[in-house]
Design an enzyme around this catalytic site. Structure first.
Site, short mmCIF file in Angstrom:
data_model
loop_
_atom_site.label_atom_id
_atom_site.label_comp_id
_atom_site.label_asym_id
_atom_site.label_seq_id
_atom_site.Cartn_x
_atom_site.Cartn_y
_atom_site.Cartn_z
N ARG A 92 -0.64 -2.89 10.75
CA ARG A 92 -1.15 -3.61 11.93
C ARG A 92 -1.62 -5.03 11.59
O ARG A 92 -1.83 -5.82 12.50
CB ARG A 92 -2.26 -2.82 12.62
CG ARG A 92 -1.72 -1.58 13.36
CD ARG A 92 -2.73 -0.97 14.30
NE ARG A 92 -2.14 0.07 15.13
CZ ARG A 92 -2.21 1.39 14.89
NH1 ARG A 92 -2.85 1.83 13.83
NH2 ARG A 92 -1.64 2.26 15.71
N GLN B 88 0.22 10.85 18.11
CA GLN B 88 -1.04 10.25 17.68
C GLN B 88 -1.36 8.93 18.38
O GLN B 88 -2.25 8.21 17.98
CB GLN B 88 -1.09 10.11 16.15
CG GLN B 88 -0.11 9.13 15.55
CD GLN B 88 -0.02 9.28 14.04
OE1 GLN B 88 0.53 10.25 13.53
NE2 GLN B 88 -0.57 8.33 13.30
N GLY C 63 0.84 -1.21 0.00
CA GLY C 63 0.00 0.00 0.00
C GLY C 63 0.87 1.25 0.00
O GLY C 63 0.67 2.17 -0.80
N HIS C 64 1.87 1.28 0.89
CA HIS C 64 2.78 2.44 0.93
C HIS C 64 3.52 2.57 -0.41
O HIS C 64 3.70 3.68 -0.93
CB HIS C 64 3.85 2.27 2.01
CG HIS C 64 3.32 2.22 3.41
ND1 HIS C 64 3.35 1.08 4.17
CD2 HIS C 64 2.78 3.19 4.19
CE1 HIS C 64 2.85 1.34 5.37
NE2 HIS C 64 2.48 2.61 5.41
#
Ligand code: PAF
Length: 286
Positions: free
Chosen positions: A189, A61, A36-37
């Site tokens: 994650r 965060q 994805g990155h």
């Protein structure tokens, strides 16, 4: 690829690039890079002369008790992947470099409405931390374009709002979610899940797709659809956080007359918090 750790070195290299007329594409990340990155990095390379990626696990965060300490830090592997993907500059600052006066910084970027809905209900600190670090990074890099995944749709919406409200001179590009063959959205994650957990986690996207189909076929009782979806998640062993049918642009609850929709969902599976969403347009009912 150059690896830079200080704001000063980054700004000096980028100043020269800008003076020689180069456009800069920027991809902010917290590392532990996956496909994805890398798709964000690829998009940045397609439209800009120079690609800058940051890797910084932003403490602002994370709330106490969240996974700041255990968040996967895989700089050597990330570096190799970025090199292969054609990244020009990797900016990997320390916490002290980013927050030299400590993490209780006086100026923070808050969006009281957008950041308190959806993920913000159970993570009220989260988007203030994200918006603050993203604005800092944008000011450091001064990119022509910055790239964010649509998987984090609320984050993307918030960044677009910040850029608009503060008149920041950067174009924000949303990039479609990359999924495993099972449909599971790629996420750092996911590494917390077992192989069996990953298979089960794919149910979240199947459910989003099913509810989209129901809406496309005319279902309009959104509160009932949401309630049934939460029950279905619980029946599959998830701990549902929310399942919201929203207006695509504002992320406010959708009404029957809305045509541009997004369904946002978050749920825990085996203690791992998963988020996903699906965006689509419906035609008026005949
Ligand atoms: O999406 C992320 O990885 C982070 O929230 C971001 C945008 C890099 C800010 O820390």
């Amino acid at each position: 690829m150059r690896v830079l750790n200080t704001v000063e070195s980054l700004q000096s290299v980028l100043q020269s690039a800008r003076e020689s007329g180069k456009t800069i594409g920027f991809v902010p990340t917290m590392g532990n890079l996956h496909q994805g990155h890398l798709s964000l990095v690829e998009k940045a390379g397609d439209s800009c002369d120079l690609v800058v990626v940051s890797i910084f696990v932003n403490p602002l965060q994370f709330a106490a008790g969240e996974d700041l300490d255990t968040y996967p830090r895989t700089l050597a592997e990330d570096r190799a992947k970025l090199e292969q993907q054609g990244c020009d500059i990797l900016f990997a600052p320390t916490v002290a470099e980013m927050y030299p006066e400590g993490q209780r910084i006086e100026t923070q970027v808050d969006l009281p409405t957008l950041s308190q809905m959806h993920c913000g209900i159970t993570r009220p600190h989260f988007f203030k931390g994200v918006a603050t670090v993203v604005v800092k990074l944008l000011c450091m890099v001064l990119p022509t374009r910055a790239f964010f995944g649509e998987k984090d749709r609320q984050q993307l919406t918030i960044i677009r709002q910040v850029v608009k409200d503060l008149s920041l001179p950067v174009v924000i590009e949303g990039v479609p979610t990359i999924r495993e063959p099972s449909g599971l959205a790629m996420s750092s994650r996911n590494g917390y899940l077992s192989d069996a957990g990953r298979e089960r986690a794919a149910y979240l996207y199947r459910l989003l797709s099913e509810v989209r189909e129901q809406i496309e076929q005319g279902a309009r009782d959104y509160p009932a659809l949401q309630q049934r979806a939460n029950q279905a998640l619980a029946a599959e062993g998830f701990e549902p956080d929310y399942f919201h049918i929203c207006q695509q642009q504002s992320l406010q609850p959708a009404s029957e007359s809305d045509r541009e929709l997004a369904i946002l969902a978050a749920a825990k599976l085996d203690g791992t918090r998963l988020i996903d969403n699906i965006a689509f347009r419906i035609s008026p009912l005949a």
